[in-house]
Design a protein around this motif. Sequence first.
Motif, PDB file in Angstrom:
ATOM      1  N   ALA A 137      -5.548  19.841  18.948  1.00  0.00           N
ATOM      2  CA  ALA A 137      -5.982  18.741  18.079  1.00  0.00           C
ATOM      3  C   ALA A 137      -5.582  18.991  16.629  1.00  0.00           C
ATOM      4  O   ALA A 137      -5.129  18.065  15.937  1.00  0.00           O
ATOM      5  N   ARG A 138      -5.716  20.236  16.159  1.00  0.00           N
ATOM      6  CA  ARG A 138      -5.309  20.544  14.778  1.00  0.00           C
ATOM      7  C   ARG A 138      -3.797  20.430  14.619  1.00  0.00           C
ATOM      8  O   ARG A 138      -3.312  20.004  13.555  1.00  0.00           O
ATOM      9  N   CYS A 139      -3.055  20.835  15.620  1.00  0.00           N
ATOM     10  CA  CYS A 139      -1.601  20.656  15.578  1.00  0.00           C
ATOM     11  C   CYS A 139      -1.249  19.185  15.349  1.00  0.00           C
ATOM     12  O   CYS A 139      -0.397  18.852  14.514  1.00  0.00           O
ATOM     13  N   MET A 140      -1.920  18.326  16.084  1.00  0.00           N
ATOM     14  CA  MET A 140      -1.639  16.894  15.969  1.00  0.00           C
ATOM     15  C   MET A 140      -2.088  16.346  14.626  1.00  0.00           C
ATOM     16  O   MET A 140      -1.427  15.481  14.043  1.00  0.00           O
ATOM     17  N   GLU A 141      -3.184  16.867  14.098  1.00  0.00           N
ATOM     18  CA  GLU A 141      -3.693  16.402  12.805  1.00  0.00           C
ATOM     19  C   GLU A 141      -2.706  16.671  11.672  1.00  0.00           C
ATOM     20  O   GLU A 141      -2.651  15.918  10.694  1.00  0.00           O
ATOM     21  N   ILE A 142      -1.937  17.748  11.794  1.00  0.00           N
ATOM     22  CA  ILE A 142      -0.986  18.075  10.720  1.00  0.00           C
ATOM     23  C   ILE A 142       0.429  17.584  11.041  1.00  0.00           C
ATOM     24  O   ILE A 142       1.394  17.993  10.398  1.00  0.00           O
ATOM     25  N   GLY A 143       0.521  16.696  12.042  1.00  0.00           N
ATOM     26  CA  GLY A 143       1.786  16.017  12.294  1.00  0.00           C
ATOM     27  C   GLY A 143       2.660  16.591  13.383  1.00  0.00           C
ATOM     28  O   GLY A 143       3.786  16.121  13.587  1.00  0.00           O
ATOM     29  N   MET A 144       2.190  17.611  14.096  1.00  0.00           N
ATOM     30  CA  MET A 144       2.982  18.146  15.204  1.00  0.00           C
ATOM     31  C   MET A 144       2.929  17.197  16.398  1.00  0.00           C
ATOM     32  O   MET A 144       1.966  16.432  16.561  1.00  0.00           O
ATOM     33  N   ARG A 145       3.945  17.282  17.235  1.00  0.00           N
ATOM     34  CA  ARG A 145       4.027  16.382  18.391  1.00  0.00           C
ATOM     35  C   ARG A 145       4.038  17.199  19.681  1.00  0.00           C
ATOM     36  O   ARG A 145       5.016  17.903  19.979  1.00  0.00           O
TER      37      ARG A 145
END
Length: 353
Positions: free
Chosen positions: A289-297
């Motif tokens: 979830a944190r990966c996605m929050e900072i723009g990772m896909r």
Amino acid sequence: METTQYLDDAVALLQQLIATPSVSRDETRAADIMEDAMRGYGLSPRREANNVWAIAPEYDAEKPTLLLNAHIDTVKPVSSWTRNPFSPDIEDGCLYGLGSNDCGGGLVALLQAFRHLSAGEQRYNTVYLASAEEEVSGKDGISRALPQLPPISMAIVGEPTAMQPAIAEKGLMVVDATARGVSGHAARNEGRNAIYEALDDLCWLRSYRFEKVSPLLGPTLMSVTVINAGTQHNVVPDECRFTIDIRTNEHYRNEDVFAFLQSRLKSEIKARSFRLSSSHIGTDNPVVARCMEIGMRPFGSPTLSDQALMRFPSLKLGPGDSARSHSADEYIRINEIKDAIETYIRLLDGKDI
């Protein structure tokens, strides 16, 4: 410690590893280097065969445990290298050498992140493991080390993913098949040709499609990759052997696919192993979830790693590009290692897993 020092230490360690050949099952010197480096950082490494790990201080059995893992072994260098694969040269911000990308960059970046995380109190325990024999899924690799570790809640595997989270990975099962016939003289059309006996199975394998398709990994795939039959032109062959490479998505267990093949094929079949399973971690995992929050896909990875031997949630997240792996003139960019160290710390320091 400043990120600059972590980066300098990471690059120096990776250069030392590149200069030390560590092809799978011959990693003793690389394991020695990792052990010495970890002691030099003030850690207390432990070792099983050529697997080296450390557990962060103040281990608490009531907390979840995060495993940071990457492998120390490499494939053999291909013949098309134009450089010395064991010369760790830095040119234009790129560090060249065998294993630099797969997965030396992740190996050293995760170790620096572990140093940082170990220096403060976390909401979880942290274990760093440099494992052996990944490239051959060997019995003396991670599967030998895992029983020596505390119970693991989740893992980050430092394979090259361009620092995008691979939240699913295909599994692998290799099946050897044998079609039986009866030998005879080709001139008299005697016997029963084992090649022809295999044809129905080969055609079915070519055309069959598994029903459940993964949004991340796509379909489960089967490919016949090796076939052997016959001894000479005038003898009808009594045996035809072929090999099936099967890449499973998360919807199919290797054991279930094998049982299905047994029910559909006329040929005798034997699986070399069921142990290399597909893996998947949900997007509701705090790290994902944190990966996605900072723009990772998040994406699904078709390539196999030690994740296949992990029976707990895991994701691949590491510097470098998978397309450079196992290729001539392999390299990792220095700024990719720097970004990886910073990103690991940003995702993990003071957070939940």
